[in-house]
Write an enzyme that holds these catalytic residues in place. Structure first.
Site, PDB file in Angstrom:
ATOM      1  CB  CYS A   1      -0.862  -0.149   1.240  1.00 53.16           C
ATOM      2  SG  CYS A   1      -2.328  -1.216   1.220  1.00 53.16           S
TER       3      CYS A   1
ATOM      4  CG  HIS B   1      -3.223   3.354   2.949  1.00 50.66           C
ATOM      5  ND1 HIS B   1      -3.839   3.280   1.810  1.00 50.66           N
ATOM      6  CD2 HIS B   1      -3.028   2.045   3.492  1.00 50.66           C
ATOM      7  CE1 HIS B   1      -4.159   1.821   1.415  1.00 50.66           C
ATOM      8  NE2 HIS B   1      -3.470   1.332   2.517  1.00 50.66           N
TER       9      HIS B   1
ATOM     10  CG  ASN C   1      -6.639  -0.752   1.833  1.00 48.48           C
ATOM     11  OD1 ASN C   1      -5.936  -0.151   0.749  1.00 48.48           O
ATOM     12  ND2 ASN C   1      -6.102  -1.285   2.871  1.00 48.48           N
TER      13      ASN C   1
HETATM   14  N1  ACO Z   1     -17.821  -8.796   9.957  1.00 52.73           N
HETATM   15  C1  ACO Z   1     -18.353  -9.210  11.350  1.00 52.73           C
HETATM   16  N2  ACO Z   1     -17.447  -9.439  11.972  1.00 52.73           N
HETATM   17  C2  ACO Z   1     -15.943  -9.470  11.889  1.00 52.73           C
HETATM   18  C3  ACO Z   1     -15.570  -9.304  10.816  1.00 52.73           C
HETATM   19  C4  ACO Z   1     -16.534  -8.707   9.472  1.00 52.73           C
HETATM   20  N3  ACO Z   1     -16.345  -8.472   8.342  1.00 52.73           N
HETATM   21  N4  ACO Z   1     -14.292  -9.344  10.462  1.00 52.73           N
HETATM   22  C5  ACO Z   1     -13.830  -9.574  11.724  1.00 52.73           C
HETATM   23  N5  ACO Z   1     -14.867  -9.805  12.385  1.00 52.73           N
HETATM   24  C6  ACO Z   1     -14.876 -10.231  13.932  1.00 52.73           C
HETATM   25  C7  ACO Z   1     -13.616 -11.021  14.284  1.00 52.73           C
HETATM   26  O1  ACO Z   1     -13.878 -12.221  13.764  1.00 52.73           O
HETATM   27  C8  ACO Z   1     -13.799 -10.971  15.752  1.00 52.73           C
HETATM   28  O2  ACO Z   1     -14.833 -11.725  16.282  1.00 52.73           O
HETATM   29  P1  ACO Z   1     -14.362 -12.736  17.809  1.00 52.73           P
HETATM   30  O3  ACO Z   1     -14.117 -11.484  18.757  1.00 52.73           O
HETATM   31  O4  ACO Z   1     -15.410 -13.324  17.925  1.00 52.73           O
HETATM   32  O5  ACO Z   1     -13.105 -13.201  17.220  1.00 52.73           O
HETATM   33  C9  ACO Z   1     -14.143  -9.452  15.926  1.00 52.73           C
HETATM   34  O6  ACO Z   1     -14.885  -9.000  14.661  1.00 52.73           O
HETATM   35  C10 ACO Z   1     -13.190  -8.459  16.407  1.00 52.73           C
HETATM   36  O7  ACO Z   1     -12.150  -8.620  15.619  1.00 52.73           O
HETATM   37  P2  ACO Z   1     -11.061  -7.614  15.784  1.00 52.73           P
HETATM   38  O8  ACO Z   1     -10.206  -8.070  14.565  1.00 52.73           O
HETATM   39  O9  ACO Z   1     -10.663  -7.332  16.770  1.00 52.73           O
HETATM   40  O10 ACO Z   1     -11.796  -6.187  14.860  1.00 52.73           O
HETATM   41  P3  ACO Z   1     -11.031  -4.929  14.671  1.00 52.73           P
HETATM   42  O11 ACO Z   1     -11.846  -3.720  15.604  1.00 52.73           O
HETATM   43  O12 ACO Z   1      -9.567  -4.839  14.968  1.00 52.73           O
HETATM   44  O13 ACO Z   1     -11.223  -4.553  13.349  1.00 52.73           O
HETATM   45  C11 ACO Z   1     -10.091  -4.498  11.194  1.00 52.73           C
HETATM   46  C12 ACO Z   1     -10.796  -5.512  12.056  1.00 52.73           C
HETATM   47  C13 ACO Z   1     -11.278  -3.783  10.487  1.00 52.73           C
HETATM   48  C14 ACO Z   1      -9.547  -5.650  10.200  1.00 52.73           C
HETATM   49  C15 ACO Z   1      -9.135  -3.698  11.762  1.00 52.73           C
HETATM   50  O14 ACO Z   1      -8.317  -4.325  12.641  1.00 52.73           O
HETATM   51  C16 ACO Z   1      -8.265  -3.108  10.576  1.00 52.73           C
HETATM   52  O15 ACO Z   1      -8.841  -2.254   9.992  1.00 52.73           O
HETATM   53  N6  ACO Z   1      -6.831  -3.534  10.575  1.00 52.73           N
HETATM   54  C17 ACO Z   1      -6.145  -2.639   9.718  1.00 52.73           C
HETATM   55  C18 ACO Z   1      -5.994  -3.484   8.321  1.00 52.73           C
HETATM   56  C19 ACO Z   1      -5.613  -2.943   7.382  1.00 52.73           C
HETATM   57  O16 ACO Z   1      -5.459  -1.654   7.179  1.00 52.73           O
HETATM   58  N7  ACO Z   1      -5.106  -3.610   6.321  1.00 52.73           N
HETATM   59  C20 ACO Z   1      -4.261  -3.317   5.018  1.00 52.73           C
HETATM   60  C21 ACO Z   1      -2.944  -3.030   5.186  1.00 52.73           C
HETATM   61  S1  ACO Z   1      -2.527  -2.071   3.872  1.00 52.73           S
HETATM   62  C22 ACO Z   1      -2.097  -3.219   2.747  1.00 52.73           C
HETATM   63  O17 ACO Z   1      -0.692  -3.426   2.275  1.00 52.73           O
HETATM   64  C23 ACO Z   1      -2.915  -3.964   1.685  1.00 52.73           C
END
Ligand code: ACO
Length: 330
Positions: free
Chosen positions: A115, A255, A285
């Protein structure tokens, strides 16, 4: 040090027509519009069809950037495409773009920084211009992460969209343009975000298909924490290099990965909402395309005016991180 700097003279973007909404995703995985909006800020994203590759979107962005710059493709000395979803392992996506836009004089190559690919590309282009190696460079960020997405994995499939954005940099002796770039990597964290299969470590095979290792694997929580810290460090370093402070900034384009990551950066910099550009609700994203799409939209809608101080910052798989401070000059 050379007194030649690089200024942006044009910007454009392209996204596929097809829109995938949160409601559509509800039909694919166990998720909800409410969860996606509140945890990420996203509502919809554009997804490439089976016949569209990264270079197709990059070509649209390039042609629009050339149009706004009012120059012809023949004037380009170099084409850099930041991408991790090239059309093929080789030739480079930049070579396909070169042929499509008929940039007959240019050298063309891809740059892999996930990214952060656009900011890394900008940094390389700025250095090439300062060194006198090139006068006019097309820098593109383009990705079709949908093609590396496991559409049964709710942890990742709600996050990504496809697109391309481009800017044209030109040598200038004015004190304008790219005032600073700062890029760095933390390779102790390669495991947090990767596509483990299909490369030379684990070439494509029946096993790769079965274990789905040709798709994105991500530890979202850890990426989140590293993204906030990394982009804060990148912004502070790029501003220090440019001799500027938070108060001098007219607009920040971070980003577009998660609204909560962006809010945390804005809070630390004490920036009011109008100084932070957000379009992740519409595009998700889009990886290395995220920043140049936002730059193009900000310019087209009058959010960026001549003389404004723009800060861009990104993070991505690697981990790679970076920022740049730009005095907007068109
Ligand atoms: N719908 C419903 N529930 C979900 C979903 C979804 N789409 N995805 C995850 N959950 C659940 C998980 O399973 C978890 O359930 P559990 O507690 O029963 O295990 C719960 O939601 C909470 O999960 P977390 O991972 O703690 O959720 P968080 O608030 O951290 O949000 C997210 C997750 C959105 C992925 C966040 O961590 C994030 O945005 N991280 C950064 C990711 C990113 O930017 N990646 C790209 C990098 S750049 C590149 O190079 C491509």
């Amino acid at each position: 040090m050379s007194n030649i700097s690089a200024k942006i003279i044009g910007a454009g973007f392209g996204v596929p027509e097809k829109i995938l909404t949160n409601k559509d995703l509800e039909k694919l995985v166990d998720t909800s519009d409410e969860w996606i909006k509140s945890r990420t800020g996203m509502s919809e994203r554009h997804i490439a069809d089976a016949n569209t590759a990264t270079s197709d979107l990059a070509t649209i962005a390039a042609l629009r950037a050339l149009e706004t710059a009012k120059i012809s493709a023949e004037e380009l000395d170099v084409i850099i495409v930041g991408t991790v979803t090239g059309d093929m392992f080789f030739p480079s996506t930049a070579c396909f773009v070169q042929n499509n836009i008929k940039a007959v004089k240019a050298a063309a190559f891809d740059l892999s920084a996930a990214c952060s690919g656009f900011i890394y590309g900008l940094s390389v282009a700025k250095a090439m211009i300062a060194a006198g190696e090139a006068k006019t460079i097309l820098v593109i960020g383009a990705d079709c992460l949908s093609k590396l997405t496991d559409w049964t994995d709710r942890n990742t499939c709600v996050l990504f969209g496809d697109g391309a954005g481009a800017v044209i940099l030109q040598a200038t002796e004015e004190a304008a343009g790219i005032l600073s770039t700062y890029i760095f990597s933390d390779a102790s964290k390669t495991h947090l975000l990767q596509v483990p299969g299909g490369g030379s470590r684990k070439p494509f095979s029946e096993e790769v298909l079965k274990d789905k290792s040709n798709y994105i694997k991500m530890e979202g929580n850890e990426i989140f924490k590293n993204a906030v810290k990394g982009m804060e460090r990148a912004i502070d370093s790029a501003l220090a290099k440019a001799g500027l402070k938070y108060e001098d900034v007219s607009l920040v384009i971070p980003h577009q990965a998660n609204i909560r990551i962006i809010e945390s950066i804005a809070k630390r910099m004490k920036l009011p909402a109008e100084k932070v550009f957000i379009n992740l609700d519409k595009y998700g994203n889009t990886s290395s395309a995220s920043i140049p799409i936002a730059i193009s939209e900000a310019y087209a809608t009058g959010r960026l005016k001549k003389g404004d101080i723009l800060v861009i910052t990104a993070f991505g798989g690697g981990l790679t991180m970076g920022a740049s401070v730009i005095r907007w000059s068109i």
